[in-house]
Design an enzyme around this catalytic site. Structure first.
Site, PDB file in Angstrom:
ATOM      1  N   ARG A 298       0.801  -1.353   0.027  1.00  0.00           N
ATOM      2  CA  ARG A 298      -0.074  -0.062   0.141  1.00  0.00           C
ATOM      3  C   ARG A 298       0.908   1.112  -0.094  1.00  0.00           C
ATOM      4  NH1 ARG A 298      -2.990  -3.678   2.850  1.00  0.00           N
ATOM      5  NH2 ARG A 298      -5.091  -4.092   2.375  1.00  0.00           N
TER       6      ARG A 298
ATOM      7  N   ASP B  43      -9.634  -4.784   8.403  1.00  0.00           N
ATOM      8  CA  ASP B  43      -8.710  -5.741   9.190  1.00  0.00           C
ATOM      9  C   ASP B  43      -9.287  -6.046  10.435  1.00  0.00           C
ATOM     10  OD1 ASP B  43      -6.226  -5.070   7.301  1.00  0.00           O
ATOM     11  OD2 ASP B  43      -7.165  -3.066   8.140  1.00  0.00           O
TER      12      ASP B  43
ATOM     13  N   ARG C 191     -11.930  -8.565   9.611  1.00  0.00           N
ATOM     14  CA  ARG C 191     -11.285 -10.177   9.533  1.00  0.00           C
ATOM     15  C   ARG C 191     -10.874 -10.657  10.668  1.00  0.00           C
ATOM     16  NH1 ARG C 191      -7.989  -7.185   4.500  1.00  0.00           N
ATOM     17  NH2 ARG C 191      -9.176  -7.641   2.625  1.00  0.00           N
TER      18      ARG C 191
ATOM     19  N   HIS D  68      -3.350   0.361   8.256  1.00  0.00           N
ATOM     20  CA  HIS D  68      -3.996  -0.394   7.306  1.00  0.00           C
ATOM     21  C   HIS D  68      -2.914  -1.079   6.088  1.00  0.00           C
ATOM     22  CE1 HIS D  68      -6.719  -2.633   4.741  1.00  0.00           C
ATOM     23  NE2 HIS D  68      -6.678  -1.854   3.570  1.00  0.00           N
TER      24      HIS D  68
END
Length: 310
Positions: free
Chosen positions: A85, A145, A148, A172
């Site tokens: 990212r 996240d 998850r 993130h």
């Protein structure tokens, strides 16, 4: 509540679809450089409304954002397979330097919700470019996240993910921190609950779940090119919290004065989200190891932002 979405690709359209299904807004405007794409996405989602909530949805240009309470920034370049990212940093910063002023010209009272990656640094970029208070610039951060993490814990323990209270904080991305030490199932310590129900959380289990959370995006991107359903639902959840002034506790990103000794950095901790945006931060209790990991994550993000002058 009127919501604008800048970017009608996979993430923007998934967010619009989830917002319509949940009834998280009363009106949605899709804006994209590719006007044909925005128009087609809006029309396709429009046909789902008889099966969902009575939300008005259409495509438009920046002037049609007038009166928007929330504008979702789902524009920018997408993450490629194998790309971190943070490697998206410079490319997406330039996109937001162009887009944000146009949004605020027509919707100066809107809360801005940043979802393009790397989302934490982009949240810091948007906060500076917009000149808005940090509470009015929200990054989707680790909301996905955290989902998850709760999903994998719930699956392992045999309980609903909604009954698992555990958070992912920090970036993130690769340096995110799973908070095990203060995780709970209902009102019971995660480790106590697991042991009492015959599912002790060993080092191997922790590693397996950590890997499943931390590498989820890479696995999905390898299989189908990008992630969008999960984050689309997360965007709809944040939108609903703002529309109903829920004061919901969500792990979203915002520019923060100090985190573990790191000054002025955008990252995720649990925050209270309502009609005015982020109202307060409620950092969880951390172990010594988690404190160090969060400090490291904050430092990585701070360094990345400084590299491009933010």
């Amino acid at each position: 509540m009127k919501v604008g979405i800048i970017g009608s690709g996979f993430v923007g359209s998934a967010a619009a679809y989830a917002i319509v299904l949940r009834g998280s807004a009363s009106e949605v405007i899709l804006v994209d450089l590719n006007e044909k794409l925005a128009r087609a996405q809006a029309e396709d989602i429009l046909h789902a409304i008889p099966f969902a909530a009575p939300v008005r949805i259409k495509s438009g240009k920046y002037p049609q954002l007038a009166g928007a309470n929330l504008v979702v920034l789902a524009c920018g370049v997408s993450q490629s397979s194998g790309e971190s990212r943070l490697q998206l940093l410079e490319r997406n910063a330039k996109v937001f330097e162009s887009v944000v002023p146009q949004v605020l010209d027509h919707a100066p009272e809107a809360i801005l919700l940043v979802v393009a990656n790397p989302v934490d640094v982009m949240t810091q970029v948007v906060t500076k470019v917009s000149g808005l208070s940090p509470g009015r610039v929200i990054g989707s951060g680790t909301i996905l996240d955290t989902a998850r993490f709760r999903t994998l814990l719930g699956k392992f323990l045999g309980v609903a993910a909604q009954s698992v209270h555990a958070y992912v904080v920090g970036e993130h991305g690769d340096s995110e921190v799973l908070i095990w030490s203060s995780a709970r199932v209902g009102g019971v310590s995660l480790f106590d609950f697991a042991a009492e129900h015959g599912h002790p959380i060993t080092g191997d289990i922790k590693s397996h779940i950590d890997d499943g959370v931390r590498k989820a995006a890479y696995h999905i991107i390898e299989g189908k090119g990008s992630t969008y359903y999960g984050i689309g639902a997360g965007i709809a959840r944040i939108t609903r919290a703002i529309r109903l002034d829920e004061r919901a506790l969500l792990t979203v990103s915002a520019l923060t004065a100090e985190v573990e000794g790191v000054q002025n950095v955008a990252l995720s901790v649990p925050r209270v989200v309502g009609a005015e945006g982020v109202l307060a931060a409620l950092p969880p209790t951390l172990s010594d190891e988690e404190h160090k990991a969060l400090q490291s994550s904050a430092g990585i993000l701070k360094e990345a932002a400084e590299k491009i002058g933010y």
